[in-house]
Motif scaffolding. Sequence first.
Motif, PDB file in Angstrom:
ATOM      1  N   GLN A  32       0.841  -1.206   0.000  1.00 35.93           N
ATOM      2  CA  GLN A  32       0.000   0.000   0.000  1.00 35.93           C
ATOM      3  C   GLN A  32       0.874   1.254   0.000  1.00 35.93           C
ATOM      4  O   GLN A  32       0.654   2.183  -0.767  1.00 35.93           O
ATOM      5  N   ARG A  64       2.649   1.730  -3.372  1.00 39.09           N
ATOM      6  CA  ARG A  64       1.785   2.293  -4.421  1.00 39.09           C
ATOM      7  C   ARG A  64       1.640   3.809  -4.253  1.00 39.09           C
ATOM      8  O   ARG A  64       1.518   4.533  -5.228  1.00 39.09           O
ATOM      9  N   GLU A  65       1.664   4.275  -3.006  1.00 41.73           N
ATOM     10  CA  GLU A  65       1.535   5.716  -2.741  1.00 41.73           C
ATOM     11  C   GLU A  65       2.812   6.483  -3.053  1.00 41.73           C
ATOM     12  O   GLU A  65       2.757   7.560  -3.634  1.00 41.73           O
ATOM     13  N   ILE A  92       8.533  -0.402  -7.470  1.00 39.74           N
ATOM     14  CA  ILE A  92       7.996  -1.386  -6.522  1.00 39.74           C
ATOM     15  C   ILE A  92       8.589  -2.753  -6.819  1.00 39.74           C
ATOM     16  O   ILE A  92       8.678  -3.172  -7.977  1.00 39.74           O
ATOM     17  N   GLU A 107      -3.692  -5.442  -7.218  1.00 39.01           N
ATOM     18  CA  GLU A 107      -3.774  -3.981  -7.279  1.00 39.01           C
ATOM     19  C   GLU A 107      -2.406  -3.374  -7.573  1.00 39.01           C
ATOM     20  O   GLU A 107      -2.296  -2.416  -8.340  1.00 39.01           O
ATOM     21  N   THR A 108      -1.370  -3.945  -6.975  1.00 35.08           N
ATOM     22  CA  THR A 108      -0.018  -3.434  -7.188  1.00 35.08           C
ATOM     23  C   THR A 108       0.433  -3.700  -8.623  1.00 35.08           C
ATOM     24  O   THR A 108       1.054  -2.833  -9.247  1.00 35.08           O
ATOM     25  N   CYS A 150      -1.084  -1.056 -10.818  1.00 31.13           N
ATOM     26  CA  CYS A 150      -0.837   0.361 -10.541  1.00 31.13           C
ATOM     27  C   CYS A 150       0.105   0.942 -11.602  1.00 31.13           C
ATOM     28  O   CYS A 150       0.810   0.222 -12.288  1.00 31.13           O
ATOM     29  N   LYS A 195       2.923   2.314 -11.651  1.00 28.94           N
ATOM     30  CA  LYS A 195       4.321   2.538 -11.269  1.00 28.94           C
ATOM     31  C   LYS A 195       5.200   1.425 -11.818  1.00 28.94           C
ATOM     32  O   LYS A 195       4.751   0.292 -11.980  1.00 28.94           O
TER      33      LYS A 195
END
Length: 181
Positions: A96, A99-100, A105, A126-127, A130, A132
Amino acid sequence: MIEMAIKIGITGPVGSIKAEALQKIIGMLQNDGLNVQGVLISKVSDDGKLTGYTIEDILTKKKVQFCDEKFVSRVKIDKLGVDTRLLEEILIPSLQKARESADVIIIDEVGKLENTTKKIHSEIEETLKCGKPLIVTLHKRSRNPVLQEIKSLEGVRVFDITPINKNILPFKVMHVLKGEE
């Protein structure tokens, strides 16, 4: 600068060469001033026998052994019991936060972790989606559908690490992340 949303998969045989390459890549990224976050998985062994796994949050350095031959659990990794609560306590906040605020990552051994709990599965999903840059490692012979899922993501490159290319692979990964390849 790193290209947006480049996803890199590193597959390879069981052994330490994926971990060594990943450590080298993390070091190179950090030397470039990038904020690298996510999780690393390490084997725990006793006299050469696999007895468990630890998970470490790259950012906080918090590390716990979440998998052990002595743990009694329905959830298993390599026939070893998994304490899913310990795993979730590190993995979920780590991803989490990554991701922010991460520039890149890392999810080490994604195939082993993906199906331990529904919460972990959804965090990893979700990652992966994302926007990134992401580097994941997977066991080469993983029958896990995660490998196929990662290969189908837009902008993904999958590298197969071998003893022959293990020293140049981190440099290739860096070139891809920087959009030079």
